[in-house]
Enzyme design. Structure first.
Site, PDB file in Angstrom:
ATOM      1  N   GLY A 199      27.077  43.905  35.597  1.00 43.04           N
ATOM      2  CA  GLY A 199      27.957  44.909  37.002  1.00 43.04           C
ATOM      3  C   GLY A 199      27.751  45.734  37.698  1.00 43.04           C
ATOM      4  N   GLY A 201      29.527  48.746  38.621  1.00 42.25           N
ATOM      5  CA  GLY A 201      31.127  50.290  38.151  1.00 42.25           C
ATOM      6  C   GLY A 201      30.944  51.441  39.076  1.00 42.25           C
ATOM      7  N   PHE A 203      31.445  54.621  37.690  1.00 42.38           N
ATOM      8  CA  PHE A 203      30.443  55.502  37.280  1.00 42.38           C
ATOM      9  C   PHE A 203      29.280  54.764  37.076  1.00 42.38           C
ATOM     10  CE2 PHE A 203      34.754  55.298  36.168  1.00 42.38           C
ATOM     11  CZ  PHE A 203      35.008  57.256  36.997  1.00 42.38           C
ATOM     12  N   LYS A 219      30.004  50.209  29.311  1.00 43.27           N
ATOM     13  CA  LYS A 219      29.856  50.860  31.056  1.00 43.27           C
ATOM     14  C   LYS A 219      29.805  51.987  30.132  1.00 43.27           C
ATOM     15  CE  LYS A 219      33.715  50.295  33.405  1.00 43.27           C
ATOM     16  NZ  LYS A 219      35.280  50.411  34.299  1.00 43.27           N
ATOM     17  N   ASP A 315      45.747  50.459  40.504  1.00 42.29           N
ATOM     18  CA  ASP A 315      44.533  49.879  40.921  1.00 42.29           C
ATOM     19  C   ASP A 315      44.863  48.109  40.412  1.00 42.29           C
ATOM     20  OD1 ASP A 315      42.185  49.321  42.150  1.00 42.29           O
ATOM     21  OD2 ASP A 315      40.440  50.199  40.994  1.00 42.29           O
ATOM     22  N   ARG A 319      40.300  41.948  41.574  1.00 42.21           N
ATOM     23  CA  ARG A 319      38.632  41.883  40.820  1.00 42.21           C
ATOM     24  C   ARG A 319      39.041  42.873  39.488  1.00 42.21           C
ATOM     25  NH1 ARG A 319      40.273  45.603  45.293  1.00 42.21           N
ATOM     26  NH2 ARG A 319      41.539  47.510  44.489  1.00 42.21           N
ATOM     27  N   ASN A 320      40.330  43.052  39.396  1.00 40.63           N
ATOM     28  CA  ASN A 320      40.199  44.318  37.613  1.00 40.63           C
ATOM     29  C   ASN A 320      41.140  43.466  37.293  1.00 40.63           C
ATOM     30  OD1 ASN A 320      38.672  46.513  39.360  1.00 40.63           O
ATOM     31  ND2 ASN A 320      40.885  47.473  40.021  1.00 40.63           N
ATOM     32  N   ASP A 333      40.212  48.562  34.321  1.00 43.24           N
ATOM     33  CA  ASP A 333      39.876  49.150  34.959  1.00 43.24           C
ATOM     34  C   ASP A 333      41.385  50.644  35.375  1.00 43.24           C
ATOM     35  OD1 ASP A 333      38.190  50.465  37.033  1.00 43.24           O
ATOM     36  OD2 ASP A 333      37.695  48.738  37.933  1.00 43.24           O
TER      37      ASP A 333
HETATM   38  P1  ADP Z   1      34.886  49.915  37.944  1.00 46.29           P
HETATM   39  O1  ADP Z   1      35.920  50.479  36.697  1.00 46.29           O
HETATM   40  O2  ADP Z   1      33.435  50.810  38.282  1.00 46.29           O
HETATM   41  O3  ADP Z   1      35.541  49.441  39.117  1.00 46.29           O
HETATM   42  P2  ADP Z   1      35.169  47.730  36.449  1.00 46.29           P
HETATM   43  O4  ADP Z   1      35.776  48.055  34.942  1.00 46.29           O
HETATM   44  O5  ADP Z   1      35.853  46.874  37.491  1.00 46.29           O
HETATM   45  O6  ADP Z   1      33.783  49.122  36.859  1.00 46.29           O
HETATM   46  O7  ADP Z   1      33.646  47.149  36.228  1.00 46.29           O
HETATM   47  C1  ADP Z   1      32.604  46.411  36.867  1.00 46.29           C
HETATM   48  C2  ADP Z   1      31.875  44.946  36.413  1.00 46.29           C
HETATM   49  O8  ADP Z   1      31.939  44.690  35.760  1.00 46.29           O
HETATM   50  C3  ADP Z   1      33.519  43.676  36.835  1.00 46.29           C
HETATM   51  O9  ADP Z   1      33.682  43.877  37.831  1.00 46.29           O
HETATM   52  C4  ADP Z   1      33.229  43.463  35.509  1.00 46.29           C
HETATM   53  O10 ADP Z   1      32.381  41.483  36.514  1.00 46.29           O
HETATM   54  C5  ADP Z   1      32.102  43.336  34.831  1.00 46.29           C
HETATM   55  N1  ADP Z   1      33.304  44.259  33.449  1.00 46.29           N
HETATM   56  C6  ADP Z   1      33.510  45.725  33.237  1.00 46.29           C
HETATM   57  N2  ADP Z   1      34.126  45.297  32.189  1.00 46.29           N
HETATM   58  C7  ADP Z   1      33.804  43.376  31.284  1.00 46.29           C
HETATM   59  C8  ADP Z   1      34.397  43.358  30.156  1.00 46.29           C
HETATM   60  N3  ADP Z   1      35.099  43.899  29.525  1.00 46.29           N
HETATM   61  N4  ADP Z   1      33.777  42.607  29.650  1.00 46.29           N
HETATM   62  C9  ADP Z   1      32.768  41.839  30.751  1.00 46.29           C
HETATM   63  N5  ADP Z   1      32.621  42.126  32.311  1.00 46.29           N
HETATM   64  C10 ADP Z   1      33.261  43.123  32.347  1.00 46.29           C
HETATM   65 MG    MG Z   2      36.592  47.919  39.424  1.00 46.32          MG
END
Ligand code: ADP
Ligand code: MG
Length: 454
Positions: A199, A201, A203, A219, A315, A319-320, A333
């Site tokens: 996905g 993020g 950043f 990430k 937040d 979605r988180n 998140d």
């Molecule tokens: P941001 O901090 O930029 O919002 P996220 O932590 O929400 O980023 O991550 C973005 C996307 O990446 C999530 O919606 C999910 O689909 C995927 N993702 C993030 N962390 C994980 C994880 N630990 N395991 C599986 N998918 C993840």
């Molecule tokens: Mg997020």
């Protein structure tokens, strides 16, 4: 002799190989990650679990605890203020009184303002190659290190920095990458294999990957500017969190100081992805009201843990929330989980999830997280609809302040809707706490109608 006691859930690392054939013991190699799951009567032995999920006894003197990485507040950092604002703030003039602001003429750079002999000197702080410098001779990893240097030695400035002009209200933070190394969270890039993109993020991309045979999510952030500091701040918050309903941090890849390699944050992998997508794609046919209740309880337990630590998420939204292979919901998140500063001009601000007092007066608290939890419940019981359908963003705050609340989602139990309404009480003192929500969920459980599905 004092024994260190390790709390359950703490991440540890092997400092020696533990080769054992004894039944009940858990063998591991130097550098392996272990999570302590239980103390024993013998203070020298703990029950621990490895990354494959195997558990057994481990000797205390073979493991070392990962420590918390602390953020450093930058009370002298005043953000985007003008040159003349800075001069007004630095009154009465006192030699060595200083502040740092964002440069107006050179976006991305900073300005160090120092009061001396009744005047204010403004020095440009150049942001270059992921470092900051005033004289282009000496470079520092972040503003904190630069300030510390000029507090010791004028080194070309009119005088040494003697007294910070403290900003009123919330402060921003800096993160020291060295701290991650010292506290045992740094991991080697060579132990990490990156796979496909999971996905996007805020950043940078989020990858699926492998860390020492364990499936992980990674990430990444490429540049080392303010965004990277925020990214590392998120990781440092995560070093303090040990709970089964919060995403676990496994480690951070810290590049060489002068290199342009990305920073990677390695997290436990959540095979079923974000809860929002999980609910949207499966819908009523596959997700029962019991499943929804279980997710709600998981999230509430994770948030109760944050509440006890007085950490505010800011937040919380469907979605988180991520879902594990075993269908455990975990809060993720923590980008905005800070104990102080936060500005509303973030662009991506989650208006529909944010409590009115937080939107209006910046009053974020565990109770404003409770409001967001209520919105998250509404998203869940409506299987991923966007909250406040048909209400334009610009009208939302006024509407909510005048008492408007969302309707009960279709086919949602009235007792669940009652809980949402208690999360959306205007008065924060009347609004439930997460501790109370956990209790209410247990009361609700036997009264839930079995079928949310048709
Ligand atoms: P941001 O901090 O930029 O919002 P996220 O932590 O929400 O980023 O991550 C973005 C996307 O990446 C999530 O919606 C999910 O689909 C995927 N993702 C993030 N962390 C994980 C994880 N630990 N395991 C599986 N998918 C993840
Ligand atoms: Mg997020």
């Amino acid at each position: 002799l004092l024994f260190q006691t390790i709390p359950n859930g703490t991440t540890c690392e092997g400092v020696f190989d533990f080769n054992t054939g004894n039944k009940g013991d858990l063998p591991f190699k130097k550098g392996d990650t272990l999570v302590v799951i239980q103390r024993t009567r013998d203070p020298n032995w703990y029950r621990a679990q490895n990354s494959k999920g195997e558990s057994g006894m481990v000797p205390l003197n073979y493991i070392t605890q990962h420590k918390e990485v602390k953020l450093t507040a930058m009370p002298w950092f005043h953000g985007k203020i003008t040159r003349s604002d800075a001069e007004d703030l630095l009154t009465p003039r006192k030699d060595g009184l200083f502040l740092v602001r964002e440069s107006t003429n050179y976006p991305g750079d900073y300005t160090m303002c120092v009061s001396f002999a009744g005047e204010v000197e403004h020095y440009r702080v150049i942001f270059k190659d992921n470092k900051v410098t005033i004289d282009e001779e000496e470079y520092f990893e972040n503003l904190t290190k630069l300030v510390e240097h000029y507090e010791r030695d004028a080194d070309g400035l009119v005088c040494t920095l003697t007294q910070p002009l403290i900003k009123k209200g919330g402060h921003e933070y800096s993160v020291d990458t060295e701290e991650f190394r010292k506290s045992g969270w740094a991991i080697n890039f060579t132990d990490l294999k990156l796979g496909t993109i999971l996905g996007k993020g805020d950043f940078g991309d989020v990858y699926e990957g492998t860390y020492k045979d364990q499936k992980v999510a990674v990430k990444s952030v490429k540049d080392r500017s303010k965004a990277a500091q925020a990214f590392l701040a998120e990781a440092s918050v995560m070093t303090q969190l040990h709970h089964k309903n919060l995403i676990k941090l496994l480690g951070v890849v810290i590049p060489q100081t002068m290199s342009n390699d990305p920073i990677y944050v390695v997290l436990e992998f959540m095979t079923k992805g974000a809860m929002l997508e999980y609910l949207r794609s499966r819908g009523r046919a596959l997700v029962t009201s019991n499943d929804l209740w279980k997710f709600a309880k998981d999230i509430a337990l994770g948030m109760e843990y944050l509440e006890n630590k007085q950490l505010v998420h800011r937040d919380l939204a469907a979605r988180n929330i991520l879902i594990s292979e075993e269908c455990v919901a975990k809060v993720s998140d923590f980008g905005l989980a800070r104990d102080a500063s936060f500005n509303l001009q973030g662009g991506k601000f989650p208006v529909k999830w944010t409590a009115p007092e937080a939107l209006k007066e910046g009053k974020f608290s565990n109770k404003s997280d409770v409001w967001s939890y209520g919105i998250t419940l509404w998203e869940m019981w409506s299987f991923g609809r966007v909250p406040y359908p048909r209400v334009p963003l610009k009208d939302l705050l006024a509407k909510v302040q005048s008492g408007y609340r969302m309707d009960c989602p279709e086919r949602c139990d009235k007792i669940v809707y009652q809980l949402m309404l208690k999360c959306w009480l205007k008065d924060v003192n009347e609004r439930l706490s997460f501790k109370q929500i956990v209790h209410e969920l247990d009361v609700i459980k036997p009264k839930l109608l079995p079928a949310i599905n048709p």
